[in-house]
Design a protein around this motif. Structure first.
Motif, mmCIF file in Angstrom:
data_model
loop_
_atom_site.group_PDB
_atom_site.id
_atom_site.type_symbol
_atom_site.label_atom_id
_atom_site.label_comp_id
_atom_site.label_asym_id
_atom_site.label_seq_id
_atom_site.Cartn_x
_atom_site.Cartn_y
_atom_site.Cartn_z
ATOM 1 N N ASN A 160 0.842 -1.187 0.000
ATOM 2 C CA ASN A 160 0.000 0.000 0.000
ATOM 3 C C ASN A 160 0.880 1.241 0.000
ATOM 4 N N ALA A 161 0.696 2.045 -1.055
ATOM 5 C CA ALA A 161 1.576 3.209 -1.214
ATOM 6 C C ALA A 161 1.271 4.279 -0.171
ATOM 7 N N SER A 162 -0.026 4.468 0.140
ATOM 8 C CA SER A 162 -0.410 5.526 1.076
ATOM 9 C C SER A 162 0.171 5.281 2.458
ATOM 10 N N ALA A 163 0.111 4.009 2.898
ATOM 11 C CA ALA A 163 0.592 3.700 4.242
ATOM 12 C C ALA A 163 2.072 3.319 4.231
ATOM 13 N N ASN A 164 2.662 3.324 3.051
ATOM 14 C CA ASN A 164 4.081 2.983 2.906
ATOM 15 C C ASN A 164 4.375 1.541 3.342
ATOM 16 N N TRP A 165 3.409 0.650 3.052
ATOM 17 C CA TRP A 165 3.602 -0.763 3.364
ATOM 18 C C TRP A 165 4.044 -1.469 2.080
ATOM 19 N N ILE A 166 5.171 -2.189 2.148
ATOM 20 C CA ILE A 166 5.692 -2.815 0.937
ATOM 21 C C ILE A 166 5.063 -4.190 0.728
ATOM 22 N N ALA A 167 5.004 -4.632 -0.514
ATOM 23 C CA ALA A 167 4.510 -5.971 -0.835
ATOM 24 C C ALA A 167 5.591 -6.990 -0.481
ATOM 25 N N ILE A 168 5.253 -7.959 0.405
ATOM 26 C CA ILE A 168 6.276 -8.919 0.819
ATOM 27 C C ILE A 168 6.253 -10.182 -0.027
#
Lengths: 207, 207
Positions: A160-168
Protein backbone atom coordinates in the motif's frame (compact mmCIF):
# COMPACT_ATOMS: atom_id res chain seq x y z
CA UNK A 1 -52.08 -39.14 14.45
CA UNK A 2 -52.71 -42.63 15.79
CA UNK A 3 -55.02 -45.00 13.99
CA UNK A 4 -57.23 -45.02 17.11
CA UNK A 5 -58.52 -41.54 16.29
CA UNK A 6 -59.58 -42.54 12.80
CA UNK A 7 -61.45 -45.57 14.22
CA UNK A 8 -63.39 -43.35 16.61
CA UNK A 9 -64.67 -41.14 13.83
CA UNK A 10 -65.55 -44.17 11.69
CA UNK A 11 -67.75 -45.58 14.45
CA UNK A 12 -69.44 -42.23 14.84
CA UNK A 13 -70.14 -42.17 11.14
CA UNK A 14 -71.74 -45.62 10.86
CA UNK A 15 -73.97 -45.09 13.89
CA UNK A 16 -74.68 -41.36 13.31
CA UNK A 17 -77.49 -39.71 11.40
CA UNK A 18 -75.99 -36.94 9.25
CA UNK A 19 -74.12 -39.13 6.77
CA UNK A 20 -72.85 -36.53 4.26
CA UNK A 21 -71.10 -34.35 6.83
CA UNK A 22 -69.54 -37.10 8.93
CA UNK A 23 -68.08 -38.80 5.83
CA UNK A 24 -65.74 -35.83 5.39
CA UNK A 25 -63.83 -36.60 8.60
CA UNK A 26 -61.92 -39.77 7.48
CA UNK A 27 -60.93 -38.03 4.23
CA UNK A 28 -59.29 -35.21 6.21
CA UNK A 29 -57.49 -37.73 8.40
CA UNK A 30 -56.16 -39.59 5.35
CA UNK A 31 -54.91 -36.38 3.68
CA UNK A 32 -53.15 -35.22 6.85
CA UNK A 33 -51.47 -38.61 7.16
CA UNK A 34 -50.21 -38.57 3.56
CA UNK A 35 -48.89 -35.01 3.91
CA UNK A 36 -47.09 -35.95 7.12
CA UNK A 37 -45.39 -38.91 5.45
CA UNK A 38 -44.37 -36.81 2.43
CA UNK A 39 -43.05 -34.09 4.75
CA UNK A 40 -41.03 -36.64 6.73
CA UNK A 41 -39.44 -38.00 3.55
CA UNK A 42 -38.67 -34.52 2.29
CA UNK A 43 -37.17 -33.51 5.63
CA UNK A 44 -35.11 -36.70 5.70
CA UNK A 45 -33.77 -35.76 2.27
CA UNK A 46 -32.76 -32.34 3.60
CA UNK A 47 -31.12 -33.99 6.63
CA UNK A 48 -29.07 -36.34 4.44
CA UNK A 49 -27.98 -33.42 2.22
CA UNK A 50 -27.08 -31.54 5.43
CA UNK A 51 -24.89 -34.48 6.55
CA UNK A 52 -23.06 -34.64 3.19
CA UNK A 53 -22.49 -30.86 3.19
CA UNK A 54 -20.99 -31.15 6.67
CA UNK A 55 -18.44 -33.70 5.39
CA UNK A 56 -17.42 -31.27 2.62
CA UNK A 57 -17.22 -28.44 5.16
CA UNK A 58 -14.93 -30.55 7.38
CA UNK A 59 -12.65 -31.13 4.40
CA UNK A 60 -12.57 -27.42 3.53
CA UNK A 61 -12.03 -26.21 7.11
CA UNK A 62 -9.34 -28.82 7.82
CA UNK A 63 -7.58 -27.98 4.55
CA UNK A 64 -7.64 -24.27 5.45
CA UNK A 65 -6.31 -24.92 8.98
CA UNK A 66 -3.52 -27.26 8.00
CA UNK A 67 -2.42 -25.27 4.93
CA UNK A 68 -2.18 -22.07 6.92
CA UNK A 69 -0.76 -23.73 10.02
CA UNK A 70 2.03 -25.70 8.35
CA UNK A 71 3.22 -23.11 5.83
CA UNK A 72 6.42 -21.36 6.58
CA UNK A 73 9.11 -20.24 4.24
CA UNK A 74 12.71 -19.48 5.13
CA UNK A 75 14.59 -17.36 2.66
CA UNK A 76 17.98 -18.71 1.56
CA UNK A 77 19.87 -15.64 2.80
CA UNK A 78 20.24 -14.09 6.23
CA UNK A 79 21.84 -11.10 7.87
CA UNK A 80 23.98 -11.04 10.94
CA UNK A 81 20.99 -10.51 13.22
CA UNK A 82 18.17 -12.66 11.98
CA UNK A 83 17.10 -15.05 9.32
CA UNK A 84 14.23 -14.04 7.03
CA UNK A 85 11.37 -16.35 7.74
CA UNK A 86 7.63 -16.08 7.14
CA UNK A 87 5.18 -18.11 9.19
CA UNK A 88 1.51 -17.78 10.09
CA UNK A 89 2.25 -16.65 13.65
CA UNK A 90 4.05 -13.54 12.44
CA UNK A 91 0.71 -11.90 11.74
CA UNK A 92 -2.15 -11.94 14.29
CA UNK A 93 -4.74 -12.12 11.49
CA UNK A 94 -3.27 -15.46 10.33
CA UNK A 95 -3.19 -16.79 13.89
CA UNK A 96 -6.88 -15.89 14.23
CA UNK A 97 -7.52 -17.60 10.89
CA UNK A 98 -5.95 -20.85 12.12
CA UNK A 99 -7.83 -20.73 15.43
CA UNK A 100 -11.17 -19.93 13.75
CA UNK A 101 -10.85 -22.74 11.21
CA UNK A 102 -9.68 -25.21 13.86
CA UNK A 103 -12.75 -24.36 15.98
CA UNK A 104 -14.98 -24.73 12.90
CA UNK A 105 -13.45 -28.16 12.11
CA UNK A 106 -13.94 -29.35 15.70
CA UNK A 107 -17.52 -28.09 15.81
CA UNK A 108 -18.31 -29.81 12.49
CA UNK A 109 -17.10 -33.18 13.78
CA UNK A 110 -19.14 -32.73 16.96
CA UNK A 111 -22.21 -31.71 14.94
CA UNK A 112 -22.26 -34.93 12.88
CA UNK A 113 -24.19 -36.93 15.55
CA UNK A 114 -26.87 -34.22 15.69
CA UNK A 115 -27.11 -34.32 11.90
CA UNK A 116 -27.61 -38.10 12.12
CA UNK A 117 -30.35 -37.58 14.71
CA UNK A 118 -32.08 -35.32 12.17
CA UNK A 119 -31.89 -38.09 9.56
CA UNK A 120 -33.31 -40.73 11.91
CA UNK A 121 -36.00 -38.43 13.36
CA UNK A 122 -36.90 -35.84 10.71
CA UNK A 123 -39.45 -34.13 12.99
CA UNK A 124 -37.03 -33.57 15.90
CA UNK A 125 -36.98 -29.80 16.44
CA UNK A 126 -34.33 -29.56 19.18
CA UNK A 127 -31.36 -30.90 17.19
CA UNK A 128 -32.30 -28.72 14.20
CA UNK A 129 -32.52 -25.51 16.25
CA UNK A 130 -29.22 -26.30 17.98
CA UNK A 131 -27.52 -26.80 14.61
CA UNK A 132 -29.09 -23.59 13.25
CA UNK A 133 -27.78 -21.48 16.15
CA UNK A 134 -24.24 -22.88 16.07
CA UNK A 135 -24.06 -22.90 12.25
CA UNK A 136 -24.93 -19.18 12.30
CA UNK A 137 -22.12 -18.51 14.77
CA UNK A 138 -19.75 -20.55 12.57
CA UNK A 139 -20.75 -18.59 9.43
CA UNK A 140 -19.60 -15.52 11.29
CA UNK A 141 -16.42 -17.10 12.68
CA UNK A 142 -15.13 -18.63 9.44
CA UNK A 143 -16.05 -15.53 7.41
CA UNK A 144 -14.26 -13.29 9.92
CA UNK A 145 -11.12 -15.45 9.81
CA UNK A 146 -11.16 -15.66 6.02
CA UNK A 147 -11.82 -11.94 5.52
CA UNK A 148 -9.13 -10.83 7.98
CA UNK A 149 -6.60 -13.15 6.35
CA UNK A 150 -7.73 -12.04 2.88
CA UNK A 151 -7.16 -8.38 3.77
CA UNK A 152 -3.60 -9.18 4.91
CA UNK A 153 -2.91 -11.45 1.91
CA UNK A 154 -4.06 -8.67 -0.43
CA UNK A 155 -1.68 -6.29 1.36
CA UNK A 156 1.14 -8.82 1.11
CA UNK A 157 0.54 -9.18 -2.63
CA UNK A 158 0.09 -5.51 -3.53
CA UNK A 159 1.42 -3.46 -0.63
CA UNK A 160 0.00 0.00 0.00
CA UNK A 161 1.58 3.21 -1.21
CA UNK A 162 -0.41 5.53 1.08
CA UNK A 163 0.59 3.70 4.24
CA UNK A 164 4.08 2.98 2.91
CA UNK A 165 3.60 -0.76 3.36
CA UNK A 166 5.69 -2.81 0.94
CA UNK A 167 4.51 -5.97 -0.84
CA UNK A 168 6.28 -8.92 0.82
CA UNK A 169 5.15 -11.53 -1.70
CA UNK A 170 8.05 -10.75 -3.99
CA UNK A 171 10.31 -12.37 -1.40
CA UNK A 172 7.90 -14.87 0.12
CA UNK A 173 6.31 -16.10 -3.09
CA UNK A 174 5.66 -19.70 -2.04
CA UNK A 175 4.29 -18.61 1.34
CA UNK A 176 1.85 -16.16 -0.28
CA UNK A 177 0.53 -18.72 -2.74
CA UNK A 178 -0.17 -21.28 -0.04
CA UNK A 179 -1.92 -18.84 2.31
CA UNK A 180 -4.04 -17.59 -0.62
CA UNK A 181 -5.17 -21.19 -1.10
CA UNK A 182 -5.99 -21.47 2.60
CA UNK A 183 -8.13 -18.31 2.42
CA UNK A 184 -10.07 -19.71 -0.54
CA UNK A 185 -10.69 -22.98 1.35
CA UNK A 186 -11.96 -21.05 4.34
CA UNK A 187 -14.37 -19.02 2.19
CA UNK A 188 -15.69 -22.30 0.74
CA UNK A 189 -16.29 -23.53 4.31
CA UNK A 190 -18.13 -20.28 5.09
CA UNK A 191 -20.39 -20.67 2.03
CA UNK A 192 -21.19 -24.28 3.05
CA UNK A 193 -22.10 -23.03 6.55
CA UNK A 194 -24.48 -20.52 4.97
CA UNK A 195 -26.11 -23.32 2.96
CA UNK A 196 -26.44 -25.36 6.18
CA UNK A 197 -28.24 -22.45 7.90
CA UNK A 198 -30.69 -22.13 5.02
CA UNK A 199 -31.24 -25.92 4.96
CA UNK A 200 -32.01 -25.85 8.70
CA UNK A 201 -34.52 -23.07 8.07
CA UNK A 202 -36.19 -25.13 5.32
CA UNK A 203 -36.32 -28.22 7.56
CA UNK A 204 -37.80 -26.24 10.47
CA UNK A 205 -40.71 -24.76 8.56
CA UNK A 206 -44.05 -26.40 9.11
CA UNK A 207 -46.38 -27.61 6.40
CA UNK B 1 -59.49 -25.10 11.54
CA UNK B 2 -62.92 -23.62 10.68
CA UNK B 3 -65.78 -23.80 13.17
CA UNK B 4 -67.65 -25.92 10.59
CA UNK B 5 -65.41 -28.92 11.37
CA UNK B 6 -66.11 -28.70 15.09
CA UNK B 7 -69.88 -28.59 14.40
CA UNK B 8 -69.65 -31.72 12.27
CA UNK B 9 -68.04 -33.69 15.04
CA UNK B 10 -70.53 -32.37 17.60
CA UNK B 11 -73.46 -33.60 15.51
CA UNK B 12 -71.79 -36.98 15.11
CA UNK B 13 -71.33 -37.17 18.87
CA UNK B 14 -74.92 -36.41 19.85
CA UNK B 15 -76.36 -38.84 17.34
CA UNK B 16 -73.69 -41.54 17.69
CA UNK B 17 -73.59 -44.59 19.93
CA UNK B 18 -70.12 -44.94 21.52
CA UNK B 19 -70.28 -41.92 23.79
CA UNK B 20 -67.01 -42.25 25.69
CA UNK B 21 -64.79 -42.40 22.63
CA UNK B 22 -66.56 -39.74 20.56
CA UNK B 23 -66.52 -37.29 23.48
CA UNK B 24 -62.74 -37.09 23.16
CA UNK B 25 -62.98 -35.42 19.74
CA UNK B 26 -64.21 -31.91 20.74
CA UNK B 27 -61.59 -31.80 23.51
CA UNK B 28 -58.84 -32.40 20.95
CA UNK B 29 -60.26 -29.71 18.68
CA UNK B 30 -60.37 -27.20 21.55
CA UNK B 31 -56.79 -27.97 22.60
CA UNK B 32 -55.50 -27.60 19.03
CA UNK B 33 -57.30 -24.27 18.71
CA UNK B 34 -55.84 -22.91 21.95
CA UNK B 35 -52.32 -24.04 21.00
CA UNK B 36 -52.68 -22.37 17.61
CA UNK B 37 -53.74 -19.08 19.20
CA UNK B 38 -50.89 -19.21 21.74
CA UNK B 39 -48.40 -20.02 18.96
CA UNK B 40 -49.66 -17.09 16.89
CA UNK B 41 -49.20 -14.69 19.80
CA UNK B 42 -45.74 -16.05 20.54
CA UNK B 43 -44.73 -15.77 16.89
CA UNK B 44 -46.11 -12.23 16.74
CA UNK B 45 -43.93 -11.39 19.75
CA UNK B 46 -40.88 -12.77 17.92
CA UNK B 47 -41.85 -10.78 14.79
CA UNK B 48 -42.13 -7.52 16.78
CA UNK B 49 -38.77 -8.17 18.44
CA UNK B 50 -37.37 -8.89 14.96
CA UNK B 51 -38.66 -5.52 13.73
CA UNK B 52 -37.09 -3.62 16.67
CA UNK B 53 -33.76 -5.41 16.19
CA UNK B 54 -33.80 -4.40 12.52
CA UNK B 55 -34.13 -0.73 13.53
CA UNK B 56 -31.08 -1.08 15.80
CA UNK B 57 -29.19 -2.86 12.99
CA UNK B 58 -30.00 0.02 10.58
CA UNK B 59 -28.59 2.49 13.12
CA UNK B 60 -25.41 0.40 13.59
CA UNK B 61 -24.84 -0.24 9.85
CA UNK B 62 -25.52 3.39 8.90
CA UNK B 63 -23.20 4.63 11.67
CA UNK B 64 -20.46 2.28 10.45
CA UNK B 65 -20.90 3.37 6.81
CA UNK B 66 -20.97 7.11 7.45
CA UNK B 67 -18.17 7.10 10.03
CA UNK B 68 -15.85 5.17 7.72
CA UNK B 69 -16.99 7.02 4.58
CA UNK B 70 -16.63 10.56 5.85
CA UNK B 71 -13.40 10.21 7.81
CA UNK B 72 -10.31 11.64 6.27
CA UNK B 73 -7.44 13.34 7.90
CA UNK B 74 -4.96 15.68 6.25
CA UNK B 75 -1.71 16.15 8.07
CA UNK B 76 -0.63 19.79 8.60
CA UNK B 77 2.64 19.31 6.72
CA UNK B 78 3.42 18.33 3.15
CA UNK B 79 6.42 17.66 0.92
CA UNK B 80 7.07 18.99 -2.51
CA UNK B 81 5.36 16.05 -4.17
CA UNK B 82 2.28 15.19 -2.19
CA UNK B 83 0.26 16.07 0.87
CA UNK B 84 -0.11 13.42 3.58
CA UNK B 85 -3.72 12.45 3.70
CA UNK B 86 -5.55 9.38 4.99
CA UNK B 87 -8.97 8.42 3.66
CA UNK B 88 -10.97 5.23 3.48
CA UNK B 89 -10.33 4.79 -0.24
CA UNK B 90 -6.57 4.50 0.28
CA UNK B 91 -7.06 0.93 1.47
CA UNK B 92 -9.20 -1.59 -0.46
CA UNK B 93 -10.30 -3.26 2.80
CA UNK B 94 -11.89 0.00 3.96
CA UNK B 95 -13.59 0.52 0.61
CA UNK B 96 -15.05 -3.00 0.90
CA UNK B 97 -16.13 -2.15 4.46
CA UNK B 98 -18.06 0.92 3.27
CA UNK B 99 -19.70 -0.98 0.39
CA UNK B 100 -20.64 -3.96 2.61
CA UNK B 101 -22.20 -1.78 5.29
CA UNK B 102 -24.01 0.36 2.73
CA UNK B 103 -25.50 -2.79 1.17
CA UNK B 104 -26.48 -4.04 4.65
CA UNK B 105 -28.19 -0.71 5.45
CA UNK B 106 -30.08 -0.73 2.17
CA UNK B 107 -31.16 -4.34 2.63
CA UNK B 108 -32.34 -3.64 6.20
CA UNK B 109 -34.58 -0.79 5.04
CA UNK B 110 -36.01 -3.00 2.26
CA UNK B 111 -36.56 -5.86 4.75
CA UNK B 112 -38.76 -3.78 7.08
CA UNK B 113 -41.97 -4.37 5.04
CA UNK B 114 -41.36 -8.15 5.17
CA UNK B 115 -40.85 -7.90 8.92
CA UNK B 116 -44.19 -6.06 9.18
CA UNK B 117 -45.86 -8.82 7.13
CA UNK B 118 -44.53 -11.30 9.72
CA UNK B 119 -46.12 -9.24 12.51
CA UNK B 120 -49.50 -9.01 10.75
CA UNK B 121 -49.49 -12.67 9.62
CA UNK B 122 -47.42 -14.69 12.15
CA UNK B 123 -47.97 -17.95 10.23
CA UNK B 124 -46.70 -16.64 6.85
CA UNK B 125 -43.75 -18.89 5.93
CA UNK B 126 -42.62 -17.20 2.72
CA UNK B 127 -41.60 -13.84 4.23
CA UNK B 128 -39.81 -15.60 7.10
CA UNK B 129 -37.77 -17.89 4.84
CA UNK B 130 -36.86 -14.95 2.58
CA UNK B 131 -35.63 -12.97 5.60
CA UNK B 132 -33.71 -16.00 6.91
CA UNK B 133 -31.83 -16.51 3.63
CA UNK B 134 -30.91 -12.85 3.15
CA UNK B 135 -30.09 -12.30 6.84
CA UNK B 136 -27.63 -15.22 6.60
CA UNK B 137 -25.97 -13.62 3.57
CA UNK B 138 -25.81 -10.31 5.47
CA UNK B 139 -24.22 -11.96 8.54
CA UNK B 140 -21.46 -13.05 6.20
CA UNK B 141 -21.17 -9.72 4.37
CA UNK B 142 -21.03 -7.46 7.44
CA UNK B 143 -18.69 -9.84 9.30
CA UNK B 144 -16.37 -10.00 6.29
CA UNK B 145 -16.28 -6.20 6.01
CA UNK B 146 -15.72 -5.72 9.73
CA UNK B 147 -13.05 -8.43 9.98
CA UNK B 148 -11.10 -7.19 6.95
CA UNK B 149 -11.18 -3.62 8.28
CA UNK B 150 -10.27 -4.83 11.78
CA UNK B 151 -7.20 -6.65 10.43
CA UNK B 152 -6.01 -3.45 8.71
CA UNK B 153 -6.84 -1.27 11.73
CA UNK B 154 -4.83 -3.60 13.95
CA UNK B 155 -1.94 -3.31 11.51
CA UNK B 156 -2.28 0.49 11.44
CA UNK B 157 -2.17 0.61 15.24
CA UNK B 158 0.66 -1.85 15.82
CA UNK B 159 2.48 -2.31 12.55
CA UNK B 160 4.30 -5.56 11.88
CA UNK B 161 7.99 -6.10 12.43
CA UNK B 162 8.25 -9.30 10.35
CA UNK B 163 6.76 -7.73 7.23
CA UNK B 164 8.43 -4.37 7.94
CA UNK B 165 5.07 -2.57 7.96
CA UNK B 166 5.12 0.55 10.12
CA UNK B 167 2.28 1.67 12.40
CA UNK B 168 0.66 4.68 10.72
CA UNK B 169 -1.59 5.59 13.67
CA UNK B 170 1.16 7.67 15.24
CA UNK B 171 0.65 10.16 12.41
CA UNK B 172 -3.02 9.60 11.68
CA UNK B 173 -4.30 9.39 15.23
CA UNK B 174 -7.75 10.91 14.70
CA UNK B 175 -8.32 8.82 11.56
CA UNK B 176 -7.45 5.59 13.38
CA UNK B 177 -9.77 6.31 16.30
CA UNK B 178 -12.73 6.99 14.04
CA UNK B 179 -12.25 3.91 11.86
CA UNK B 180 -11.90 1.77 15.01
CA UNK B 181 -15.31 3.06 16.05
CA UNK B 182 -16.72 2.19 12.64
CA UNK B 183 -15.39 -1.38 12.93
CA UNK B 184 -17.05 -1.80 16.32
CA UNK B 185 -20.37 -0.52 14.92
CA UNK B 186 -20.14 -2.99 12.04
CA UNK B 187 -19.49 -5.92 14.42
CA UNK B 188 -22.57 -4.86 16.42
CA UNK B 189 -24.58 -4.96 13.17
CA UNK B 190 -23.20 -8.46 12.44
CA UNK B 191 -24.22 -9.72 15.90
CA UNK B 192 -27.74 -8.30 15.42
CA UNK B 193 -27.96 -10.11 12.06
CA UNK B 194 -27.01 -13.36 13.82
CA UNK B 195 -29.79 -12.78 16.37
CA UNK B 196 -32.22 -12.15 13.49
CA UNK B 197 -31.28 -15.48 11.87
CA UNK B 198 -31.85 -17.37 15.13
CA UNK B 199 -35.18 -15.53 15.66
CA UNK B 200 -36.30 -16.54 12.15
CA UNK B 201 -35.38 -20.14 12.98
CA UNK B 202 -37.45 -19.98 16.17
CA UNK B 203 -40.41 -18.45 14.33
CA UNK B 204 -40.25 -21.11 11.57
CA UNK B 205 -40.36 -24.12 13.86
CA UNK B 206 -43.67 -25.87 14.11
CA UNK B 207 -45.51 -26.72 17.31
Amino acid sequence: MKSGDATTINIAETSGGSKGKAAAAPTIVATTKATKHAAAGWKRGIAIFDFILRLFAIAAALAATTTMGTTDQTLPFFTQFFQFQASYDDLPAFTFFVVANAIASGYLVLSLPFSIVSIVRPHAIGARLLLLVFDTVMVSLTTAGAAAAAAIVYLAHNGNASANWIAICQQFDDFCQRISGAVVASFIAAVIFMLLVVLSGLALRKH
